[in-house]
Design an enzyme around this catalytic site. Sequence first.
Site, mmCIF file in Angstrom:
data_model
loop_
_atom_site.group_PDB
_atom_site.id
_atom_site.type_symbol
_atom_site.label_atom_id
_atom_site.label_comp_id
_atom_site.label_asym_id
_atom_site.label_seq_id
_atom_site.Cartn_x
_atom_site.Cartn_y
_atom_site.Cartn_z
ATOM 1 N N LEU A 36 3.606 6.796 -2.107
ATOM 2 C CA LEU A 36 4.682 7.179 -2.557
ATOM 3 C C LEU A 36 4.769 7.734 -4.105
ATOM 4 C CD1 LEU A 36 6.937 4.784 -0.284
ATOM 5 C CD2 LEU A 36 7.342 7.334 -0.364
ATOM 6 N N PHE B 55 1.002 -1.163 0.058
ATOM 7 C CA PHE B 55 0.092 0.221 0.254
ATOM 8 C C PHE B 55 0.846 1.343 -0.106
ATOM 9 C CE2 PHE B 55 -0.281 2.505 3.801
ATOM 10 C CZ PHE B 55 0.817 1.699 4.809
ATOM 11 N N LYS B 56 2.070 1.137 0.204
ATOM 12 C CA LYS B 56 3.087 2.474 0.412
ATOM 13 C C LYS B 56 3.137 2.836 -0.663
ATOM 14 C CE LYS B 56 5.367 1.173 4.674
ATOM 15 N NZ LYS B 56 4.806 0.242 5.106
ATOM 16 N N ASP B 57 2.823 2.112 -2.101
ATOM 17 C CA ASP B 57 2.940 2.728 -3.437
ATOM 18 C C ASP B 57 1.912 3.870 -3.364
ATOM 19 O OD1 ASP B 57 4.907 1.148 -4.393
ATOM 20 O OD2 ASP B 57 3.467 -0.430 -4.884
#
Length: 465
Positions: free
Chosen positions: A116, A111-113
């Site tokens: 970021l 989910f960090k995409d």
Amino acid sequence: MRYISTRGNAAVLDFEGATLAGLAGDGGLYVPEAWPSFTRDAIAELAGLSYVETAVRVMAPFVAGSLSEDELRDLCSAAYGRFAHDAVTPLVQIDQRHWLLELFHGPTLAFKDVALQLLGQLFERFLSGTDRHLTIIGATSGDTGSAAIDAVAGRKGIDIFMLHPAGRVSDVQRRQMTTVLAPNVHNIAIDGDFDTAQALVKAMFNDRDFAGRFTLSAVNSINWARLMAQVVYYFYAAARLGAPERTVAFSVPTGNFGDVFAGHVAARMGLPIARLLVATNVNDILHRALSSGDYSSASVTPTATPSMDIQVSSNFERLLFDVGGRDGAALAGQMAGFEASKAMRLTNAQTQGAAGLFASASVDGEAMAQAMRWASERAGQVIDPHTAIALSAARELELDPTIPVVTLATAHPAKFPDAVERATGVRPALPARIGDLFEREERFDSVAATFEAVSGYVAERAVAP
Ligand SMILES: *Cc1c(COP(=O)(O)O)cnc(C)c1O
């Protein structure tokens, strides 16, 4: 929109300033001076919009003064155009009451995409046309490193130096970083563990001589822009489930408290959220804090959910500020006490302020494995261990049974194939778009775990100012 520090003693900045600064100069974290508010009509309108259009509506008030709506739309289109699913963050129903919000369709499968990819676009936009050059330095135990590298690879005006502990990240995680061959990406394998790598990064930020020569920046979730990007999918999911007529609950696998704080922001903006469930693994500092007011850090127990193996949740400070009366001076004192003793009590205002919206649970490895089996056998969904922690907690949540409960699915199961196979007997395959990961060329340098060696390596390659 103006941004102020949670510790009340740093420059007030606009969105661009807060994005480039990351941490505030007084050691605090930037938060908006006031929350924008959405009417019921404005929320109802979201139901028919694409992810990118939803993102523009939700984030426009936060970037006001730094970006026009059209500029924001261009950046969102570029960031979310790289996702492998047209819905960007699709909702999947798993029984009459429970849903998964799949946040892992970005380039690095976590989910960090979501945050970021947008941050990479924002950095490039704010640096373009200036002679500023950003040097990003970070340490990673897995997911953040690959998501950050993918987000800035090849972007003008930015170099990224990512330290990982040699031999202590999984092969998938290492290759997701080291097979990115863009010249502005510098992967450094440190002969030591994650704490050693992180301590080296901190030492570079804190060394006046070294830090003064470059414009250093961090990409961990202390950056406000990351949290802002995560507010969007709470609106997106709730609108699809009938908000504002219907209220919705969310269960969030939590480590640094960034993702679930974004849910708190959505609620502050008017989204009718019935409950935010903070799901932790056995490293339960947040569960203890929210259930009994005891925020004290113990040593970390390694688990099958490494992204939640934390001692201190940096974004929790933002919640304490917001529900505790927004008193920067008082919070600075409270945090100084915590930094000295590694323990603190929440004030009554903080405990009561959080209790209206938040619930919490700590889930052990056995319950996690059971949730993976249940999802696989009863709903045909193979889920990752982090998601399973939150799903397990969601199924135990006491709440009006007519309220839908959305569990945030934070990683693709193929990122953690061993734990998934152990629990379910199914070994998840890498999606086709990165199926050749193990054939790609790797590039990284091994550097000794000393300040001299690592700072020397960065200084030789980084660009001033
Ligand atoms: C980072 C991460 C988390 C924790 O999110 P926070 O915002 O730090 O609370 C949960 N699951 C996965 C897979 C992650 O990568």
